[in-house]
Design a protein around this motif. Structure first.
Motif, mmCIF file in Angstrom:
data_model
loop_
_atom_site.group_PDB
_atom_site.id
_atom_site.type_symbol
_atom_site.label_atom_id
_atom_site.label_comp_id
_atom_site.label_asym_id
_atom_site.label_seq_id
_atom_site.Cartn_x
_atom_site.Cartn_y
_atom_site.Cartn_z
ATOM 1 N N ALA A 111 0.836 -1.206 0.000
ATOM 2 C CA ALA A 111 0.000 0.000 0.000
ATOM 3 C C ALA A 111 0.869 1.253 0.000
ATOM 4 N N TYR A 112 1.936 1.258 0.813
ATOM 5 C CA TYR A 112 2.853 2.403 0.816
ATOM 6 C C TYR A 112 3.493 2.584 -0.558
ATOM 7 N N VAL B 252 0.745 4.072 -2.941
ATOM 8 C CA VAL B 252 0.379 5.452 -2.608
ATOM 9 C C VAL B 252 1.533 6.408 -2.866
ATOM 10 N N PHE B 253 2.741 6.025 -2.486
ATOM 11 C CA PHE B 253 3.883 6.916 -2.701
ATOM 12 C C PHE B 253 4.160 7.090 -4.193
ATOM 13 N N ASP B 254 4.082 6.013 -4.966
ATOM 14 C CA ASP B 254 4.312 6.129 -6.410
ATOM 15 C C ASP B 254 3.270 7.026 -7.070
ATOM 16 N N ARG B 255 2.028 6.912 -6.622
ATOM 17 C CA ARG B 255 0.929 7.647 -7.244
ATOM 18 C C ARG B 255 0.789 9.073 -6.716
ATOM 19 N N LEU B 256 0.927 9.249 -5.392
ATOM 20 C CA LEU B 256 0.598 10.541 -4.784
ATOM 21 C C LEU B 256 1.782 11.339 -4.256
ATOM 22 N N GLY C 55 7.146 0.283 9.393
ATOM 23 C CA GLY C 55 6.633 -0.904 10.068
ATOM 24 C C GLY C 55 6.542 -0.722 11.579
ATOM 25 N N GLY C 56 5.410 -1.142 12.134
ATOM 26 C CA GLY C 56 5.220 -1.082 13.582
ATOM 27 C C GLY C 56 4.840 0.284 14.112
ATOM 28 N N LYS C 57 4.672 1.257 13.250
ATOM 29 C CA LYS C 57 4.297 2.619 13.665
ATOM 30 C C LYS C 57 2.903 2.935 13.154
ATOM 31 N N THR C 58 2.285 3.917 13.774
ATOM 32 C CA THR C 58 1.042 4.406 13.190
ATOM 33 C C THR C 58 1.389 5.038 11.848
ATOM 34 N N LYS C 59 0.425 5.070 10.955
ATOM 35 C CA LYS C 59 0.664 5.689 9.647
ATOM 36 C C LYS C 59 1.069 7.147 9.822
ATOM 37 N N LEU C 60 0.397 7.842 10.720
ATOM 38 C CA LEU C 60 0.688 9.254 10.934
ATOM 39 C C LEU C 60 2.118 9.456 11.430
ATOM 40 N N ALA C 61 2.552 8.641 12.387
ATOM 41 C CA ALA C 61 3.927 8.760 12.889
ATOM 42 C C ALA C 61 4.940 8.470 11.790
ATOM 43 N N ALA C 62 4.667 7.467 10.962
ATOM 44 C CA ALA C 62 5.584 7.136 9.861
ATOM 45 C C ALA C 62 5.652 8.276 8.853
ATOM 46 N N LEU C 63 4.500 8.822 8.511
ATOM 47 C CA LEU C 63 4.475 9.910 7.530
ATOM 48 C C LEU C 63 5.136 11.172 8.069
ATOM 49 N N GLU C 64 4.966 11.453 9.357
ATOM 50 C CA GLU C 64 5.648 12.604 9.950
ATOM 51 C C GLU C 64 7.161 12.450 9.847
ATOM 52 N N CYS D 85 -2.921 9.179 5.007
ATOM 53 C CA CYS D 85 -3.334 8.079 5.897
ATOM 54 C C CYS D 85 -4.596 7.408 5.350
ATOM 55 N N HIS D 86 -5.558 8.215 4.922
ATOM 56 C CA HIS D 86 -6.796 7.666 4.343
ATOM 57 C C HIS D 86 -6.502 6.922 3.038
ATOM 58 N N ASP D 87 -5.618 7.487 2.219
ATOM 59 C CA ASP D 87 -5.249 6.822 0.966
ATOM 60 C C ASP D 87 -4.554 5.489 1.232
ATOM 61 N N LEU D 88 -3.694 5.454 2.244
ATOM 62 C CA LEU D 88 -3.010 4.206 2.611
ATOM 63 C C LEU D 88 -4.007 3.169 3.105
ATOM 64 N N GLU D 89 -4.958 3.601 3.906
ATOM 65 C CA GLU D 89 -5.978 2.673 4.401
ATOM 66 C C GLU D 89 -6.810 2.126 3.239
ATOM 67 N N ASP D 90 -7.200 2.998 2.310
ATOM 68 C CA ASP D 90 -7.966 2.546 1.141
ATOM 69 C C ASP D 90 -7.170 1.549 0.309
ATOM 70 N N ALA D 91 -5.890 1.837 0.087
ATOM 71 C CA ALA D 91 -5.043 0.928 -0.698
ATOM 72 C C ALA D 91 -4.897 -0.422 0.011
ATOM 73 N N PHE D 92 -4.720 -0.381 1.339
ATOM 74 C CA PHE D 92 -4.632 -1.630 2.116
ATOM 75 C C PHE D 92 -5.923 -2.435 1.963
ATOM 76 N N ASN D 93 -7.065 -1.775 2.095
ATOM 77 C CA ASN D 93 -8.342 -2.481 2.028
ATOM 78 C C ASN D 93 -8.549 -3.153 0.676
ATOM 79 N N VAL D 94 -8.148 -2.491 -0.402
ATOM 80 C CA VAL D 94 -8.263 -3.093 -1.731
ATOM 81 C C VAL D 94 -7.424 -4.371 -1.796
ATOM 82 N N LEU D 95 -6.198 -4.303 -1.308
ATOM 83 C CA LEU D 95 -5.321 -5.478 -1.312
ATOM 84 C C LEU D 95 -5.857 -6.571 -0.384
#
Length: 178
Positions: free
Chosen positions: A35-36, A39-43, A64-73, A88-98
């Motif tokens: 998902a990362y 999302v990173f390639d696209r956005l 890995g092992g961090k909240t998405k927000l902490a990782a992105l910060e 964070c929302h885009d990452l969650e959406d990408a994860f859900n699709v997978l």
């Protein structure tokens, strides 16, 4: 040959069990990594242009092992809080699709949870996943209603690896760490 679960001696003093979600119930870290990448390639093409394709090693060290927000910060400090929230929302959406097609329980998870339930051992799921992602994953894994307590770190002041979410899981089960 290992003994079957029916013949194994069950620890009599077991008062409760805390489970993590990613890497414990399923190999969801692989899907988060994918998902990362998507999302990173696209956005966030500037990141990809500067750093190249995201590797699993980079993901493990920084996300890995961090909240998405902490990782992105950490990896995108130049972005605004609003941009990181959107990612964070885009990452969650990408994860859900997978997850719809690729998320499965690790071997033995369902059997262990059934055994703990049969022995009346309370369980809690403690995760850094956002609540909506946690509930989606539990549905895909067919583990809805299996845990006595659900503790997304969003309900705590700190996310894992800080011990607070685990302490909250113990508290909700009526247990302490001693």
């Amino acid at each position: 040959t290992p003994p079957s679960s029916a013949t194994r001696k069950f620890p009599a003093k077991l008062k409760g069990v805390l489970f993590d979600m990613d890497g414990t119930l399923s190999d969801s870290e692989t899907l988060h990594f994918k998902a990362y990448q998507v999302v990173f390639d696209r956005l966030v093409p500037a990141w990809s242009e500067k750093n190249g394709e995201m590797t699993r090693d980079y993901y493990n060290k920084n996300m890995g092992g961090k909240t998405k927000l902490a990782a992105l910060e950490q990896v995108l400090p130049e972005t605004t809080s609003e941009q990181r929230e959107r990612l964070c929302h885009d990452l969650e959406d990408a994860f859900n699709v997978l997850a719809k097609t690729e998320l499965n329980c690790l071997p033995g998870v369902s059997e262990l949870l059934a055994l703990l339930n049969a022995k009346h051992v309370p369980t809690a799921l403690v995760t850094n996943a956002p609540p909506s992602e946690m509930l989606f994953a539990l549905k895909v894994l067919k583990l809805e209603g299996v845990f006595d307590e659900l503790v997304p770190s969003a309900e705590c002041s700190k996310g894992k690896p800080d011990p607070e979410p685990y302490q909250e899981g113990l508290r909700r089960l009526g247990l302490d760490a001693a």
